[in-house]
Design an enzyme around this catalytic site. Sequence first.
Site, mmCIF file in Angstrom:
data_model
loop_
_atom_site.group_PDB
_atom_site.id
_atom_site.type_symbol
_atom_site.label_atom_id
_atom_site.label_comp_id
_atom_site.label_asym_id
_atom_site.label_seq_id
_atom_site.Cartn_x
_atom_site.Cartn_y
_atom_site.Cartn_z
ATOM 1 N N LYS A 112 0.825 -1.222 0.000
ATOM 2 C CA LYS A 112 0.000 0.000 0.000
ATOM 3 C C LYS A 112 0.849 1.258 0.000
ATOM 4 O O LYS A 112 0.423 2.303 -0.479
ATOM 5 C CB LYS A 112 -0.903 0.030 1.227
ATOM 6 C CG LYS A 112 -1.687 -1.225 1.476
ATOM 7 C CD LYS A 112 -2.819 -1.366 0.510
ATOM 8 C CE LYS A 112 -3.593 -2.639 0.783
ATOM 9 N NZ LYS A 112 -4.762 -2.790 -0.036
HETATM 10 C C1 LIG Z 1 -0.848 -7.802 2.325
HETATM 11 C C2 LIG Z 1 -1.989 -7.699 1.363
HETATM 12 N N1 LIG Z 1 -2.039 -8.534 0.330
HETATM 13 C C3 LIG Z 1 -3.056 -8.486 -0.558
HETATM 14 C C4 LIG Z 1 -4.087 -7.589 -0.412
HETATM 15 C C5 LIG Z 1 -5.168 -7.559 -1.436
HETATM 16 O O1 LIG Z 1 -4.984 -6.493 -2.345
HETATM 17 P P1 LIG Z 1 -6.212 -5.877 -3.121
HETATM 18 O O2 LIG Z 1 -7.190 -5.432 -2.094
HETATM 19 O O3 LIG Z 1 -5.654 -4.755 -3.905
HETATM 20 O O4 LIG Z 1 -6.764 -6.977 -3.956
HETATM 21 C C6 LIG Z 1 -4.085 -6.707 0.666
HETATM 22 C C7 LIG Z 1 -5.147 -5.710 0.893
HETATM 23 O O5 LIG Z 1 -5.593 -5.029 0.071
HETATM 24 C C8 LIG Z 1 -2.992 -6.730 1.552
HETATM 25 O O6 LIG Z 1 -2.921 -5.868 2.546
HETATM 26 N N1 LIG Z 2 -6.580 -5.217 2.179
HETATM 27 C C1 LIG Z 2 -6.915 -3.854 2.287
HETATM 28 C C2 LIG Z 2 -8.361 -3.592 2.140
HETATM 29 C C3 LIG Z 2 -8.615 -2.225 1.586
HETATM 30 O O1 LIG Z 2 -8.098 -2.204 0.324
HETATM 31 P P1 LIG Z 2 -7.884 -0.943 -0.578
HETATM 32 O O2 LIG Z 2 -6.794 -1.364 -1.484
HETATM 33 O O3 LIG Z 2 -9.174 -0.706 -1.249
HETATM 34 O O4 LIG Z 2 -7.496 0.230 0.244
HETATM 35 C C4 LIG Z 2 -6.322 -3.291 3.564
HETATM 36 O O5 LIG Z 2 -5.261 -3.734 3.941
HETATM 37 O O6 LIG Z 2 -6.881 -2.441 4.194
#
Ligand SMILES: Cc1ncc(COP(=O)(O)O)c(C=O)c1O
Ligand SMILES: N[C@@H](CCOP(=O)(O)O)C(=O)O
Length: 464
Positions: A112
């Site tokens: 993120k």
């Molecule tokens: C460590 C981790 N892996 C995978 C994901 C999944 O990613 P996305 O929500 O973009 O599919 C998340 C949360 O979004 C995460 O925090």
């Molecule tokens: N896995 C995410 C969930 C929120 O996802 P986002 O990519 O829409 O911000 C988290 O870690 O909070």
Amino acid sequence: MQYVSTRGEAPVLGFSDAVLAGLARDGGLYVPREWPQFSAAEIRAMRGLAYPDLAIRVLSPFLGDEIPAPVFERLVREAYATFRHEAVCPLVQTGPNTFILELFHGPTLAFKDVAMQLLARLMDHVLAERDQHATIVGATSGDTGGAAIDAFAGRSRTDIFILFPHGRVSPVQQRQMTTSTAENVHALAIEGNFDDCQGLLKDMFNDHGFRDRVALSGVNSINWARIMAQIVYYFSSALSLGAPDRPVSFTVPTGNFGDIFAGYAAKKMGLPIERLVIATNDNDILARTFATGEYRTKGVFATTSPSMDIQVSSNFERLLFEASDRDAATVRRYMDGLKQSGAFTIEPREIARMRSEFDAGRADMDEVAATIRSTLTASNYLLDPHTAAAVHVAAGRAGAVPMVVLGTAHPAKFPAAVEAASGVSPALPAWLGGLMTSEEKYTVLPSDLKMVEDYVGRRARAAR
Ligand SMILES: Cc1ncc(COP(=O)(O)O)c(C=O)c1O
Ligand SMILES: N[C@@H](CCOP(=O)(O)O)C(=O)O
């Protein structure tokens, strides 16, 4: 560049307005009106660029002329200077034709950070230009919250409120949200799961009176700029493996579908991606949808990969828009079905199109633990449980085409699960040393729209 809503009933916006809007006013998600295109020659010319230079090259077409080039370049360089690896997102080989793309070298040890560090700077710039303030509300299953708090803490033009599911995030994740001493940071533990938090967030955006009163903005992947920034590492990794002259496949640990949608966007822009593989944990709604053509929610199950404990996968709406030839009426019909009965059936032509680009698989908790163990033994590489789910799903899918698994978090964010699986307790990097002993500050609230809106409304400095 202009941005249109997946539901077709919100104003068309330029880049800066789309960034501040977060969710479109019709409840949809913004996407670029058309995909910028890079020719093979243009992609070849990107080889060897440092990550920030590549980001500038790949992202500039999305901005139009709204942010002057020298300003954007400065913001990008500042964002990636916060990373603790020179390559920003390094690629590590773990098998004959398999690689992990390490996305966890930013300040909060999760992918993120890659987008959030840039988004915070972009928002700050736009707000300063307009002499405005904004209230950011975000929902998190664990990682978005910490990354957003790190990126926005102390910024004078924003207050940030993060909703996380009480008791359902790892202790490291919780402390990354609750130990900030910045006055503009508010951590809210919601009595519910991530889908409840995300539901509250969307309801706040759809309550236009509240939205306008507090100048609401969002930093979840509903915000186009989050997806946009994530496109860059698909380019960086594919370029290292021979793009545009050699195709690459990706397996992505998936929850809200933002990260893998960025891969789809990269492909649309000309990057030769062979397959995009969705990896879920026991919360396998996307794997089931690809198998059956029906998107049907059921209860969320708490797992050792908590950030993927999601049923309502926001960004899937962006893919539905694409697969229906950008037919907003079809997307509205699907989303009405989801709201009314928790399910919708995807038209045969559309699910066939999706299957032509994506595969999907799942890893249950035993498979995740076994993968952490076997990867440590075979490759001397310690996975976090989210990346492990993807490594499990990717197994057997790498052939002549290299398979890149997105490494979305550092194992030290989930020490209990990693130690139980492998016997190794991953240590936090020294620079996060004080995290586990700092004082926590957060407020517990029920999953109740009015109570959360009251809480935010009373504290948001932008409230009118
Ligand atoms: C460590 C981790 N892996 C995978 C994901 C999944 O990613 P996305 O929500 O973009 O599919 C998340 C949360 O979004 C995460 O925090
Ligand atoms: N896995 C995410 C969930 C929120 O996802 P986002 O990519 O829409 O911000 C988290 O870690 O909070």
